[in-house]
Design a protein around this motif. Structure first.
Motif, PDB file in Angstrom:
ATOM      1  N   MET A  15     -57.428 -20.777   8.107  1.00  0.00           N
ATOM      2  CA  MET A  15     -58.806 -20.348   7.874  1.00  0.00           C
ATOM      3  C   MET A  15     -59.688 -20.802   9.025  1.00  0.00           C
ATOM      4  SD  MET A  15     -59.028 -18.627   5.042  1.00  0.00           S
ATOM      5  CE  MET A  15     -60.790 -18.667   4.705  1.00  0.00           C
ATOM      6  N   TYR A  16     -60.587 -19.914   9.446  1.00  0.00           N
ATOM      7  CA  TYR A  16     -61.615 -20.255  10.428  1.00  0.00           C
ATOM      8  C   TYR A  16     -62.933 -19.746   9.878  1.00  0.00           C
ATOM      9  CZ  TYR A  16     -64.140 -20.700  14.833  1.00  0.00           C
ATOM     10  OH  TYR A  16     -65.061 -21.050  15.799  1.00  0.00           O
ATOM     11  N   GLY A  17     -63.726 -20.661   9.317  1.00  0.00           N
ATOM     12  CA  GLY A  17     -64.909 -20.223   8.593  1.00  0.00           C
ATOM     13  C   GLY A  17     -64.476 -19.438   7.369  1.00  0.00           C
ATOM     14  N   GLU A  18     -64.927 -18.213   7.259  1.00  0.00           N
ATOM     15  CA  GLU A  18     -64.544 -17.347   6.144  1.00  0.00           C
ATOM     16  C   GLU A  18     -63.432 -16.378   6.520  1.00  0.00           C
ATOM     17  OE1 GLU A  18     -65.805 -17.580   3.038  1.00  0.00           O
ATOM     18  OE2 GLU A  18     -66.913 -19.327   3.752  1.00  0.00           O
ATOM     19  N   GLN A  19     -62.947 -16.456   7.761  1.00  0.00           N
ATOM     20  CA  GLN A  19     -61.956 -15.495   8.238  1.00  0.00           C
ATOM     21  C   GLN A  19     -60.546 -16.073   8.206  1.00  0.00           C
ATOM     22  OE1 GLN A  19     -61.768 -14.639  12.482  1.00  0.00           O
ATOM     23  NE2 GLN A  19     -61.436 -12.466  12.085  1.00  0.00           N
ATOM     24  N   VAL A  20     -59.597 -15.227   7.789  1.00  0.00           N
ATOM     25  CA  VAL A  20     -58.193 -15.601   7.860  1.00  0.00           C
ATOM     26  C   VAL A  20     -57.675 -15.266   9.251  1.00  0.00           C
ATOM     27  CG1 VAL A  20     -55.875 -15.223   6.934  1.00  0.00           C
ATOM     28  CG2 VAL A  20     -57.851 -15.163   5.406  1.00  0.00           C
ATOM     29  N   GLN A  21     -57.080 -16.238   9.905  1.00  0.00           N
ATOM     30  CA  GLN A  21     -56.424 -16.023  11.185  1.00  0.00           C
ATOM     31  C   GLN A  21     -54.924 -16.257  11.012  1.00  0.00           C
ATOM     32  OE1 GLN A  21     -58.588 -18.956  13.552  1.00  0.00           O
ATOM     33  NE2 GLN A  21     -59.847 -17.338  14.456  1.00  0.00           N
ATOM     34  N   PHE A  22     -54.165 -15.980  12.073  1.00  0.00           N
ATOM     35  CA  PHE A  22     -52.720 -16.142  11.986  1.00  0.00           C
ATOM     36  C   PHE A  22     -52.199 -16.956  13.169  1.00  0.00           C
ATOM     37  CE2 PHE A  22     -53.819 -12.327   9.661  1.00  0.00           C
ATOM     38  CZ  PHE A  22     -53.175 -12.541   8.454  1.00  0.00           C
ATOM     39  N   LEU A  23     -51.206 -17.782  12.885  1.00  0.00           N
ATOM     40  CA  LEU A  23     -50.606 -18.657  13.887  1.00  0.00           C
ATOM     41  C   LEU A  23     -49.258 -18.083  14.302  1.00  0.00           C
ATOM     42  CD1 LEU A  23     -51.411 -22.054  12.128  1.00  0.00           C
ATOM     43  CD2 LEU A  23     -52.721 -20.899  13.928  1.00  0.00           C
ATOM     44  N   LEU A  24     -49.166 -17.714  15.580  1.00  0.00           N
ATOM     45  CA  LEU A  24     -47.959 -17.091  16.114  1.00  0.00           C
ATOM     46  C   LEU A  24     -47.298 -18.049  17.094  1.00  0.00           C
ATOM     47  CD1 LEU A  24     -46.347 -14.349  16.272  1.00  0.00           C
ATOM     48  CD2 LEU A  24     -47.689 -13.865  18.334  1.00  0.00           C
ATOM     49  N   PRO A  25     -46.102 -18.568  16.781  1.00  0.00           N
ATOM     50  CA  PRO A  25     -45.441 -19.522  17.682  1.00  0.00           C
ATOM     51  C   PRO A  25     -44.891 -18.826  18.925  1.00  0.00           C
ATOM     52  CG  PRO A  25     -44.001 -19.002  15.836  1.00  0.00           C
ATOM     53  CD  PRO A  25     -45.316 -18.311  15.562  1.00  0.00           C
ATOM     54  N   LEU A  26     -45.173 -19.399  20.100  1.00  0.00           N
ATOM     55  CA  LEU A  26     -44.716 -18.821  21.364  1.00  0.00           C
ATOM     56  C   LEU A  26     -43.657 -19.713  22.007  1.00  0.00           C
ATOM     57  CD1 LEU A  26     -48.088 -17.686  23.009  1.00  0.00           C
ATOM     58  CD2 LEU A  26     -46.613 -16.426  21.415  1.00  0.00           C
ATOM     59  N   CYS A  27     -42.578 -19.073  22.450  1.00  0.00           N
ATOM     60  CA  CYS A  27     -41.495 -19.781  23.147  1.00  0.00           C
ATOM     61  C   CYS A  27     -41.621 -19.494  24.642  1.00  0.00           C
ATOM     62  CB  CYS A  27     -40.135 -19.322  22.630  1.00  0.00           C
ATOM     63  SG  CYS A  27     -39.891 -19.596  20.855  1.00  0.00           S
ATOM     64  N   LEU A  28     -42.148 -20.444  25.378  1.00  0.00           N
ATOM     65  CA  LEU A  28     -42.393 -20.242  26.807  1.00  0.00           C
ATOM     66  C   LEU A  28     -41.261 -20.758  27.683  1.00  0.00           C
ATOM     67  CD1 LEU A  28     -46.149 -21.291  26.817  1.00  0.00           C
ATOM     68  CD2 LEU A  28     -45.267 -18.973  27.109  1.00  0.00           C
ATOM     69  N   SER A  29     -40.638 -21.844  27.284  1.00  0.00           N
ATOM     70  CA  SER A  29     -39.588 -22.443  28.125  1.00  0.00           C
ATOM     71  C   SER A  29     -38.205 -22.363  27.500  1.00  0.00           C
ATOM     72  CB  SER A  29     -39.938 -23.906  28.434  1.00  0.00           C
ATOM     73  OG  SER A  29     -40.157 -24.639  27.254  1.00  0.00           O
ATOM     74  N   ASN A  30     -38.149 -22.034  26.195  1.00  0.00           N
ATOM     75  CA  ASN A  30     -36.870 -21.922  25.496  1.00  0.00           C
ATOM     76  C   ASN A  30     -37.028 -20.842  24.434  1.00  0.00           C
ATOM     77  OD1 ASN A  30     -34.768 -22.307  23.507  1.00  0.00           O
ATOM     78  ND2 ASN A  30     -34.381 -24.326  24.389  1.00  0.00           N
ATOM     79  N   MET A  31     -36.150 -19.842  24.441  1.00  0.00           N
ATOM     80  CA  MET A  31     -36.309 -18.693  23.535  1.00  0.00           C
ATOM     81  C   MET A  31     -36.255 -19.076  22.064  1.00  0.00           C
ATOM     82  SD  MET A  31     -34.223 -15.542  25.336  1.00  0.00           S
ATOM     83  CE  MET A  31     -34.548 -14.494  23.922  1.00  0.00           C
ATOM     84  N   ASP A  32     -35.695 -20.240  21.754  1.00  0.00           N
ATOM     85  CA  ASP A  32     -35.514 -20.623  20.357  1.00  0.00           C
ATOM     86  C   ASP A  32     -36.388 -21.790  19.914  1.00  0.00           C
ATOM     87  OD1 ASP A  32     -33.456 -18.694  19.890  1.00  0.00           O
ATOM     88  OD2 ASP A  32     -32.082 -19.982  21.008  1.00  0.00           O
ATOM     89  N   LYS A  33     -37.237 -22.290  20.817  1.00  0.00           N
ATOM     90  CA  LYS A  33     -38.053 -23.453  20.474  1.00  0.00           C
ATOM     91  C   LYS A  33     -39.491 -23.230  20.917  1.00  0.00           C
ATOM     92  CE  LYS A  33     -38.289 -28.476  20.982  1.00  0.00           C
ATOM     93  NZ  LYS A  33     -37.687 -29.676  21.631  1.00  0.00           N
ATOM     94  N   PRO A  34     -40.430 -23.111  19.984  1.00  0.00           N
ATOM     95  CA  PRO A  34     -41.839 -22.882  20.345  1.00  0.00           C
ATOM     96  C   PRO A  34     -42.424 -24.048  21.141  1.00  0.00           C
ATOM     97  CG  PRO A  34     -41.468 -22.407  18.028  1.00  0.00           C
ATOM     98  CD  PRO A  34     -40.243 -23.099  18.519  1.00  0.00           C
ATOM     99  N   ASP A  35     -43.266 -23.719  22.110  1.00  0.00           N
ATOM    100  CA  ASP A  35     -43.964 -24.721  22.914  1.00  0.00           C
ATOM    101  C   ASP A  35     -45.428 -24.840  22.501  1.00  0.00           C
ATOM    102  OD1 ASP A  35     -41.879 -25.196  25.126  1.00  0.00           O
ATOM    103  OD2 ASP A  35     -42.135 -23.028  25.168  1.00  0.00           O
ATOM    104  N   VAL A  36     -45.983 -23.730  22.039  1.00  0.00           N
ATOM    105  CA  VAL A  36     -47.407 -23.657  21.753  1.00  0.00           C
ATOM    106  C   VAL A  36     -47.620 -22.551  20.731  1.00  0.00           C
ATOM    107  CG1 VAL A  36     -47.996 -21.938  23.526  1.00  0.00           C
ATOM    108  CG2 VAL A  36     -49.674 -23.719  22.918  1.00  0.00           C
ATOM    109  N   VAL A  37     -48.813 -22.479  20.144  1.00  0.00           N
ATOM    110  CA  VAL A  37     -49.088 -21.503  19.087  1.00  0.00           C
ATOM    111  C   VAL A  37     -50.329 -20.707  19.463  1.00  0.00           C
ATOM    112  CG1 VAL A  37     -49.603 -21.187  16.638  1.00  0.00           C
ATOM    113  CG2 VAL A  37     -48.090 -23.052  17.379  1.00  0.00           C
ATOM    114  N   MET A  38     -50.219 -19.382  19.415  1.00  0.00           N
ATOM    115  CA  MET A  38     -51.370 -18.526  19.675  1.00  0.00           C
ATOM    116  C   MET A  38     -52.088 -18.218  18.365  1.00  0.00           C
ATOM    117  SD  MET A  38     -51.654 -14.871  21.693  1.00  0.00           S
ATOM    118  CE  MET A  38     -51.501 -15.681  23.288  1.00  0.00           C
ATOM    119  N   VAL A  39     -53.407 -18.369  18.381  1.00  0.00           N
ATOM    120  CA  VAL A  39     -54.226 -18.048  17.217  1.00  0.00           C
ATOM    121  C   VAL A  39     -54.656 -16.590  17.313  1.00  0.00           C
ATOM    122  CG1 VAL A  39     -56.324 -18.580  15.940  1.00  0.00           C
ATOM    123  CG2 VAL A  39     -55.052 -20.425  17.068  1.00  0.00           C
TER     124      VAL A  39
END
Length: 271
Positions: free
Chosen positions: A207-231
């Motif tokens: 949640m961000y205020g009254e809006q629903v957002q989504f967390l998408l895990p990104l694999c930048l250095s390893n295809m099977d292990k997320p490094d960071v999350v895009m909102v």
């Protein structure tokens, strides 16, 4: 009544870490600390729970302030006469709601108006005369507004993610230094979209205020292990990806809504 949105400016709280330990014992068991935390904290055993309660209190105070009337205000944060309470959103093993309970402060060694008595389930004598009991904050409607659509395009704000210092520092150092970081980000987002199309459960709401957002895990250095999350913010038939957050930040944000079940989040905690 205006409630200061900082828990420790609102009430005197004795033995805070002991209170959190008791809450962890009262609620359905779950891990409340990270397996390999990025930062050291004074609270070793329940840092996730501590952050959860502090943000929950803040939101309950804000909901109380912006409520349309007293009835709606009470449903967000009950504060009348000599008592106050808010819903922690946690349940006991018997699925009874757990509340944080306060009384008017009578101590002479503090100027704060309220005193924190402790956490209690809904049948506690402390809550006997409170009706209705406050609702859970950060609840989302499981309808269309909270559904992630994997076929929607994602418009990435590369400048903000790669050039804004706060955002850039959340990326792995080796990625930040690459000249083709933008192309790598494109590839990581496309890979994440394909994974989400195959397994939508990897995308987690926040949640961000009254809006629903989504967390998408990104694999930048390893295809099977997320490094960071895009909102991802829903706009009008597409998602706007304007910022990235760390995995721990993602866990804390997701936990405000519900206990995470996505494997990439569960890998962060002790189980």
């Amino acid at each position: 009544m205006i409630i200061k949105p900082n828990l420790f400016e609102f009430a005197y709280i004795p033995a805070w870490y002991d209170q959190l330990d008791r809450l962890a014992e009262l609620a359905i068991p779950e891990p409340w600390h990270f397996r390999d935390p990025a930062y050291e904290t004074k609270n070793i055993y329940t840092p996730i729970l501590e952050r959860y309660i502090q943000i929950l209190f803040q939101q309950a105070a804000l909901d109380h302030y912006y409520a349309a009337d007293e009835t709606q205000a009470d449903k967000a944060f009950y504060i009348r006469n000599e008592v106050a309470c808010f819903n922690t959103g946690l349940l006991t093993p018997r699925y009874a709601s757990v509340f944080a309970y306060f009384e008017r402060n009578k101590r002479k060694d503090t100027t704060l108006d309220w005193y924190f008595r402790g956490f209690a389930e809904q049948s506690s004598p402390w809550l006997k005369y409170i009706e209705p009991l406050p609702r859970k904050v950060f609840s989302i409607n499981r309808g269309a507004a909270s559904c992630y659509y994997p076929d929607w395009n994602i418009r990435i704000n590369y400048k903000h993610i790669l050039e804004d210092q706060e955002n850039a520092n959340r990326l792995p150092p080796v990625i930040r230094e690459l000249e083709n970081a933008m192309l790598l980000m494109d590839s990581a987002v496309e890979l994440a979209r394909r994974k989400a199309n195959y397994s939508p459960s990897i995308v987690v709401p926040q949640m961000y205020g009254e809006q629903v957002q989504f967390l998408l895990p990104l694999c930048l250095s390893n295809m099977d292990k997320p490094d960071v999350v895009m909102v991802l913010s829903p706009v009008d038939g597409y998602y706007s990806g304007t910022t990235c957050i760390t995995l721990e930040m993602a866990y804390l944000n997701a936990r405000l809504i519900e206990k995470p079940t996505a494997p990439w989040l569960l890998n962060l905690i002790e189980r």
